[in-house]
Design an enzyme around this catalytic site. Structure first.
Site, mmCIF file in Angstrom:
data_model
loop_
_atom_site.group_PDB
_atom_site.id
_atom_site.type_symbol
_atom_site.label_atom_id
_atom_site.label_comp_id
_atom_site.label_asym_id
_atom_site.label_seq_id
_atom_site.Cartn_x
_atom_site.Cartn_y
_atom_site.Cartn_z
ATOM 1 N N SER A 58 0.819 -1.204 0.000
ATOM 2 C CA SER A 58 0.000 0.000 0.000
ATOM 3 C C SER A 58 0.863 1.267 0.000
ATOM 4 O O SER A 58 1.685 1.411 -0.886
ATOM 5 C CB SER A 58 -0.950 -0.066 1.206
ATOM 6 N N HIS A 86 -7.421 -5.963 0.293
ATOM 7 C CA HIS A 86 -6.209 -5.171 0.463
ATOM 8 C C HIS A 86 -5.409 -5.710 1.665
ATOM 9 O O HIS A 86 -5.794 -5.512 2.815
ATOM 10 C CB HIS A 86 -6.690 -3.735 0.734
ATOM 11 N N LYS A 113 4.133 2.025 -2.590
ATOM 12 C CA LYS A 113 4.545 3.241 -3.323
ATOM 13 C C LYS A 113 5.998 3.554 -2.942
ATOM 14 O O LYS A 113 6.845 3.880 -3.787
ATOM 15 C CB LYS A 113 3.664 4.442 -2.944
ATOM 16 N N TRP A 117 -10.153 0.164 -4.666
ATOM 17 C CA TRP A 117 -9.537 1.474 -4.382
ATOM 18 C C TRP A 117 -8.154 1.577 -5.021
ATOM 19 O O TRP A 117 -7.776 2.614 -5.551
ATOM 20 C CB TRP A 117 -9.467 1.659 -2.859
HETATM 21 C C1 GTR Z 1 -5.416 4.388 1.753
HETATM 22 C C2 GTR Z 1 -4.852 5.255 0.672
HETATM 23 C C3 GTR Z 1 -4.158 4.387 -0.305
HETATM 24 C C4 GTR Z 1 -3.227 3.396 0.356
HETATM 25 C C5 GTR Z 1 -3.709 2.929 1.708
HETATM 26 C C6 GTR Z 1 -2.676 2.346 2.652
HETATM 27 O O1 GTR Z 1 -6.275 4.992 2.605
HETATM 28 O O2 GTR Z 1 -5.895 5.956 0.091
HETATM 29 O O3 GTR Z 1 -3.492 5.177 -1.258
HETATM 30 O O4 GTR Z 1 -1.948 3.891 0.414
HETATM 31 O O5 GTR Z 1 -4.315 3.914 2.436
HETATM 32 O O6 GTR Z 1 -1.507 2.704 2.627
HETATM 33 O O7 GTR Z 1 -3.080 1.528 3.478
#
Ligand code: GTR
Length: 342
Positions: free
Chosen positions: A185, A324, A189, A276
């Site tokens: 997540s 996720h 990045k 997402w």
């Molecule tokens: C979310 C965010 C994502 C992702 C995620 C995370 O809320 O919108 O871009 O990075 O968090 O890191 O768990």
């Protein structure tokens, strides 16, 4: 079919790696901080008793850096198989210090012959808009940033470079030709940026990194630049905000980030139910980055299934069913990808 889908996204063409890095730093992540003026490491060994039944040793290492003339320290854990090395290894940017952790099945990694060096990202800098603490506190006067100054993702990525400096001191046990950086997540990045900006990494793995990570921004059906800049503006440089509701004006898209890792190896992982992060935009990002990788992206001319791994190219992609999460399936596919390209 894929070329038509890519055409709809109207992406800016790839450029030479140095130009990609210049644009990415100027427009989205900010300038990577310089290496520290000096650094040393102190090691407390065997911090977890009988770890992995004796198949591995876990050390707690403290990086002691001097940044802008001032000391900065952060801890990380180093778990290395006791079997003779050198071993391929992961630098895992994680959310917690725990070892093992729900996102890090350490014993399985050890059994697969890998070492793992893990850091808790908030030990480097907090995950909020405070630029006065941790590493950020040494870089910005009073916490105020200019338009190209780094956001938190760049600071976390910097810590991966320091951990790799440490790995170089253990070349007898850690195989520096098989150094991988990975994360989930926001830390996916971060892993991509860490690998893009440091050619010592042979492999990068982004797990469900989505917007501003491995997903194309143009045409996304998931998180947008507006969404992310409203909630997490501090992950990026100030310049990024100008592209809120204005993706078409971006002189880049996220295929630049993957392409900046080439000709080294990059694997992008999606979860089928993670709308997402937008699995389709992550897959198409690999397609768009393909020309930068020797051999391209050898994939069928269709969108992937929800449980499919495409691991034969130096740019790879996989999708697994579910939510996720950095799951064991993801790790197993990452291990397979590294084995195929070693
Ligand atoms: C979310 C965010 C994502 C992702 C995620 C995370 O809320 O919108 O871009 O990075 O968090 O890191 O768990």
């Amino acid at each position: 079919m894929l070329s038509a889908l890519l055409e709809e996204r109207a992406l800016p063409p790839l450029r030479a790696r140095e130009e990609l890095l210049e644009i990415l730093q100027r427009e989205i992540y900010g300038r990577m901080p310089a290496a520290p003026e000096s650094e040393e490491f102190t090691v407390e060994t065997k911090v977890i008793w009988r770890f992995c039944a004796g198949k591995a040793v876990c050390d707690r290492v403290t990086a002691r850096c001097v940044v802008n003339g001032r000391p900065f320290t952060f801890p990380f854990l180093v778990t290395v198989p006791t079997a003779p090395g050198p071993h391929p290894f992961f630098i895992h940017l994680n959310f917690r210090q725990d070892n093992p952790d729900r996102y890090m099945p350490t014993e399985e990694l050890i059994d697969a012959g890998f070492a793992v060096l893990s850091v808790c990202y908030e030990d480097v800098s907090s995950d909020n808009d405070d630029f006065t603490d941790g590493l950020a506190g040494l870089l910005f006067d009073g916490g105020v940033r200019g338009p190209e100054d780094p956001g938190k993702i760049a600071l976390w990525a910097w810590s991966a470079h320091r951990i790799l400096d440490y790995a170089q001191t253990r070349a007898d046990q850690l195989d520096l030709r098989r150094a991988a950086v990975c994360g989930h997540s926001r830390l996916g990045k971060t892993a991509l940026l860490a690998a893009a900006t440091d050619t010592r990494f042979a492999f990068a793995y982004s797990n469900d990194s989505g917007c501003s990570g491995a997903a194309l921004a143009r045409g996304t059906t998931g998180e947008t630049v507006r969404d992310i800049c409203e909630r997490f503006p501090f992950w990026f440089c100030e310049n990024y905000k100008q592209y809120v509701d204005n993706e078409a004006a971006m002189p880049f898209d996220q295929h630049f980030l993957l392409a900046a890792i080439a000709p080294r190896c990059a694997l992008v992982g999606s979860a089928a139910a993670d709308d997402w992060a937008d699995p389709v935009s992550e897959f198409l990002c690999c397609c768009a980055a393909a020309p930068a990788f020797p051999g391209g992206f050898p994939c069928p001319d269709r969108l992937p299934g929800e449980d499919e791994a495409i691991l034969d190219g130096r740019i790879g992609y996989h999708c697994r069913p579910g939510l996720h999460y950095f799951s064991r399936t993801d790790w197993q596919r990452l291990i397979e990808f590294i084995r195929r390209h070693s």
